[in-house]
Design a protein around this motif. Structure first.
Motif, PDB file in Angstrom:
ATOM      1  N   GLY A   1       0.790  -1.224   0.000  1.00 22.08           N
ATOM      2  CA  GLY A   1       0.000   0.000   0.000  1.00 22.08           C
ATOM      3  C   GLY A   1       0.823   1.275   0.000  1.00 22.08           C
ATOM      4  N   ILE A   2       2.032   1.223  -0.532  1.00 25.70           N
ATOM      5  CA  ILE A   2       2.809   2.456  -0.711  1.00 25.70           C
ATOM      6  C   ILE A   2       2.005   3.375  -1.636  1.00 25.70           C
ATOM      7  N   PRO A   3       1.860   4.664  -1.282  1.00 23.46           N
ATOM      8  CA  PRO A   3       1.088   5.567  -2.143  1.00 23.46           C
ATOM      9  C   PRO A   3       1.598   5.524  -3.584  1.00 23.46           C
ATOM     10  N   GLY A   4       0.661   5.390  -4.498  1.00 26.73           N
ATOM     11  CA  GLY A   4       1.018   5.337  -5.924  1.00 26.73           C
ATOM     12  C   GLY A   4       1.073   3.920  -6.468  1.00 26.73           C
ATOM     13  N   THR A   5       1.175   2.912  -5.598  1.00 30.26           N
ATOM     14  CA  THR A   5       1.281   1.543  -6.120  1.00 30.26           C
ATOM     15  C   THR A   5      -0.105   0.978  -6.437  1.00 30.26           C
ATOM     16  N   THR A   6      -0.140   0.189  -7.515  1.00 30.38           N
ATOM     17  CA  THR A   6      -1.402  -0.346  -8.039  1.00 30.38           C
ATOM     18  C   THR A   6      -1.468  -1.860  -7.822  1.00 30.38           C
ATOM     19  N   TYR A   7      -2.651  -2.420  -8.113  1.00 30.85           N
ATOM     20  CA  TYR A   7      -2.809  -3.881  -8.028  1.00 30.85           C
ATOM     21  C   TYR A   7      -1.856  -4.595  -8.981  1.00 30.85           C
ATOM     22  N   ASP A   8      -1.606  -3.981 -10.132  1.00 30.48           N
ATOM     23  CA  ASP A   8      -0.635  -4.599 -11.051  1.00 30.48           C
ATOM     24  C   ASP A   8       0.756  -4.620 -10.419  1.00 30.48           C
ATOM     25  N   ASP A   9       1.117  -3.513  -9.748  1.00 27.99           N
ATOM     26  CA  ASP A   9       2.425  -3.477  -9.079  1.00 27.99           C
ATOM     27  C   ASP A   9       2.531  -4.581  -8.025  1.00 27.99           C
ATOM     28  N   LEU A  10       1.479  -4.711  -7.220  1.00 23.35           N
ATOM     29  CA  LEU A  10       1.539  -5.692  -6.128  1.00 23.35           C
ATOM     30  C   LEU A  10       1.567  -7.119  -6.682  1.00 23.35           C
ATOM     31  N   ALA A  11       0.828  -7.356  -7.766  1.00 23.14           N
ATOM     32  CA  ALA A  11       0.903  -8.677  -8.406  1.00 23.14           C
ATOM     33  C   ALA A  11       2.326  -8.918  -8.921  1.00 23.14           C
ATOM     34  N   ASN A  12       2.937  -7.875  -9.489  1.00 24.44           N
ATOM     35  CA  ASN A  12       4.342  -8.011  -9.932  1.00 24.44           C
ATOM     36  C   ASN A  12       5.270  -8.289  -8.760  1.00 24.44           C
ATOM     37  N   ASP A  13       5.008  -7.637  -7.617  1.00 27.32           N
ATOM     38  CA  ASP A  13       5.834  -7.883  -6.423  1.00 27.32           C
ATOM     39  C   ASP A  13       5.840  -9.379  -6.101  1.00 27.32           C
ATOM     40  N   ILE A  14       4.640  -9.971  -6.093  1.00 26.52           N
ATOM     41  CA  ILE A  14       4.523 -11.381  -5.710  1.00 26.52           C
ATOM     42  C   ILE A  14       5.218 -12.275  -6.735  1.00 26.52           C
ATOM     43  N   GLN A  15       5.072 -11.910  -8.018  1.00 27.55           N
ATOM     44  CA  GLN A  15       5.780 -12.686  -9.045  1.00 27.55           C
ATOM     45  C   GLN A  15       7.294 -12.524  -8.915  1.00 27.55           C
ATOM     46  N   THR A  16       7.732 -11.347  -8.438  1.00 25.32           N
ATOM     47  CA  THR A  16       9.170 -11.132  -8.238  1.00 25.32           C
ATOM     48  C   THR A  16       9.706 -12.024  -7.113  1.00 25.32           C
ATOM     49  N   PHE A  17       8.885 -12.252  -6.071  1.00 25.10           N
ATOM     50  CA  PHE A  17       9.326 -13.180  -5.001  1.00 25.10           C
ATOM     51  C   PHE A  17       9.693 -14.532  -5.610  1.00 25.10           C
ATOM     52  N   THR A  18       8.838 -14.998  -6.521  1.00 22.85           N
ATOM     53  CA  THR A  18       9.086 -16.306  -7.143  1.00 22.85           C
ATOM     54  C   THR A  18      10.328 -16.248  -8.037  1.00 22.85           C
ATOM     55  N   GLN A  19      10.414 -15.177  -8.843  1.00 20.28           N
ATOM     56  CA  GLN A  19      11.568 -15.074  -9.746  1.00 20.28           C
ATOM     57  C   GLN A  19      12.885 -15.044  -8.979  1.00 20.28           C
ATOM     58  N   LEU A  20      12.890 -14.384  -7.835  1.00 26.43           N
ATOM     59  CA  LEU A  20      14.123 -14.289  -7.044  1.00 26.43           C
ATOM     60  C   LEU A  20      14.362 -15.571  -6.238  1.00 26.43           C
ATOM     61  N   ASP A  21      13.361 -16.466  -6.216  1.00 31.78           N
ATOM     62  CA  ASP A  21      13.479 -17.737  -5.493  1.00 31.78           C
ATOM     63  C   ASP A  21      13.911 -17.476  -4.040  1.00 31.78           C
ATOM     64  N   LEU A  22      13.164 -16.599  -3.370  1.00 33.04           N
ATOM     65  CA  LEU A  22      13.562 -16.128  -2.044  1.00 33.04           C
ATOM     66  C   LEU A  22      13.470 -17.226  -0.981  1.00 33.04           C
ATOM     67  N   ASP A  23      14.373 -17.182  -0.036  1.00 32.85           N
ATOM     68  CA  ASP A  23      14.322 -18.089   1.123  1.00 32.85           C
ATOM     69  C   ASP A  23      13.445 -17.509   2.220  1.00 32.85           C
ATOM     70  N   MET A  24      13.351 -16.184   2.261  1.00 34.17           N
ATOM     71  CA  MET A  24      12.582 -15.503   3.314  1.00 34.17           C
ATOM     72  C   MET A  24      11.830 -14.339   2.662  1.00 34.17           C
ATOM     73  N   ILE A  25      10.584 -14.153   3.094  1.00 34.40           N
ATOM     74  CA  ILE A  25       9.782 -13.053   2.543  1.00 34.40           C
ATOM     75  C   ILE A  25       9.146 -12.278   3.695  1.00 34.40           C
ATOM     76  N   GLY A  26       9.501 -10.991   3.809  1.00 37.19           N
ATOM     77  CA  GLY A  26       8.939 -10.161   4.871  1.00 37.19           C
ATOM     78  C   GLY A  26       8.029  -9.108   4.273  1.00 37.19           C
ATOM     79  N   LEU A  27       6.801  -9.034   4.760  1.00 35.01           N
ATOM     80  CA  LEU A  27       5.953  -7.959   4.252  1.00 35.01           C
ATOM     81  C   LEU A  27       5.002  -7.457   5.328  1.00 35.01           C
ATOM     82  N   GLY A  28       4.723  -6.167   5.222  1.00 37.92           N
ATOM     83  CA  GLY A  28       3.822  -5.551   6.175  1.00 37.92           C
ATOM     84  C   GLY A  28       3.147  -4.380   5.507  1.00 37.92           C
TER      85      GLY A  28
END
Ligand code: 5AD
Ligand code: FES
Length: 349
Positions: A190-217
């Motif tokens: 919910g950073i001002p200016g971010t859209t649903y497309d941005d947030l969907a991209n964020d989640i896809q980026t977690f997968t692309q980066l193959d993260l071991d840990m994911i922190g979000l708030g």
């Protein structure tokens, strides 16, 4: 999940459908990382910061706060407390404080490793390749660096560079992987200016980066920061709200997108819902909590955002509180280091 499916879930508001999302996330969590909730002792070692992130209360331009920096001895007291409380990991976090020299940090890591069996997670901001390699060689196990948003225009707008050093957190995350760290990242929802497309991209980026840990708030506006004052939402009803519900949706989708990752139920979530935030996070995908070990005289000074949860509790109270919350929802407290299963899979491959 493809982009469209993620976006549809993010915009879902039917309680029955959302109930299905929580159930799926919880089942994926149970199958992949089990019922144990791992405890990470958080030590906020310095609130000095050279950066001017538009969202963060520790930014250099915020002159009203008293700044502190803990000594090795003070930090070691906290590390021994972590052992006493049965935590497998300490998370050493600070603002981007250049007085925390490479030597200061490597000596600290060696001392913690010599005196305890703790896994060490660092969260010290954007450091040079050379520093990151030296921290790893000294024994650091994991590193956290959120990319905050995958919308690079917004990221750069709220994250001024330091001098002429370019600011590319994705590149740093890739380096961390090369250097052998367990790698964690994440975003604010919910950073001002971010859209649903941005947030969907964020989640896809977690997968692309193959993260071991994911922190979000959730993004929580801080009145002494630029983003706490001049809020310009994204146009056409596309602004992602910085709400508790939107954070749970993101958490659940992150779990489904990255089944093996370690995902904390964060303090920012607890801040929005003191009574139930931690538990609901754990029930909707999370498998980690980070009880605070920072000495009480420093706690309130580490004010990234206002009204942060767990400000007045002692370390002892935080640990009792976390254990009770975990047991109240029928989960167990993890033992050992609680490494990410994804990390082990990758190392064995
Ligand atoms: N609200 C919520 N989270 C914040 N962070 C920084 N400022 C805020 C804020 N105002 C988060 C960022 C950072 C982490 C240490 O804290 O995601 O990476
Ligand atoms: Fe320093 Fe964010 S401005 S941690």
């Amino acid at each position: 999940m493809d982009h469209k499916e993620i976006k549809t879930w993010l915009q879902e508001n039917d309680p029955h459908r959302l109930g299905e999302l929580w159930q799926t996330a919880d089942a994926v969590r149970r199958e992949n990382v089990g019922d144990a909730v791992h405890l990470r002792g958080l030590i906020e070692i310095s609130n000095h910061c050279a950066r001017r992130c538009f969202y963060c209360g520790l930014r250099a331009d915020h002159k009203e706060i008293d700044r502190y920096r803990m000594s090795h001895d003070e930090i070691l007291v906290c590390a021994h407390q972590a052992v006493e409380y049965g935590y497998g990991t300490v998370v050493i976090q600070s603002g981007e404080d250049h007085a925390l020299t490479t030597q200061f940090i490597t000596d600290l890591i060696r001392r913690i490793k010599a005196e305890t069996n703790l896994a060490i997670t660092l969260s010290l901001g954007e450091r040079t390749d050379d520093e990151l390699q030296q921290f790893r060689a000294a024994g650091a196990d994991r590193y956290l660096l959120r990319f905050e948003t995958s919308n690079s225009e917004i990221f750069h707008a709220i994250h001024p560079p330091l001098g002429d050093r370019p600011c590319d957190r994705i590149a740093i995350l890739k380096k961390l992987r090369q250097f052998g760290y367990e790698v964690g990242s994440g975003v604010m929802v919910g950073i001002p200016g971010t859209t649903y497309d941005d947030l969907a991209n964020d989640i896809q980026t977690f997968t692309q980066l193959d993260l071991d840990m994911i922190g979000l708030g959730p993004f929580i506006p801080h009145p002494s920061t630029p983003l706490g004052q001049n809020v310009k939402p994204a146009p056409h009803d596309q602004q992602v709200p910085n709400t508790e519900l939107m954070t749970y949706k993101t958490l659940a989708l992150a779990r489904i997108a990255c089944p093996n990752a370690n995902i904390p139920s964060t303090t920012a979530l607890a801040t929005l819902n003191l009574a139930q935030g931690r538990e609901l996070g754990l029930a909707r995908g999370a498998n980690v909590v980070m009880p605070n070990l920072t000495p009480t005289q420093y706690r309130a000074l580490y004010e990234i955002y206002p009204a942060k949860a767990c400000i007045n509790e002692t370390a002892q109270q935080c640990q009792n509180c976390m254990r009770a919350r975990i047991e109240s929802i029928g989960r167990t407290v993890g033992t050992g280091r609680g490494d990410s299963p994804r990390y082990h899979q990758r190392c064995d491959a």
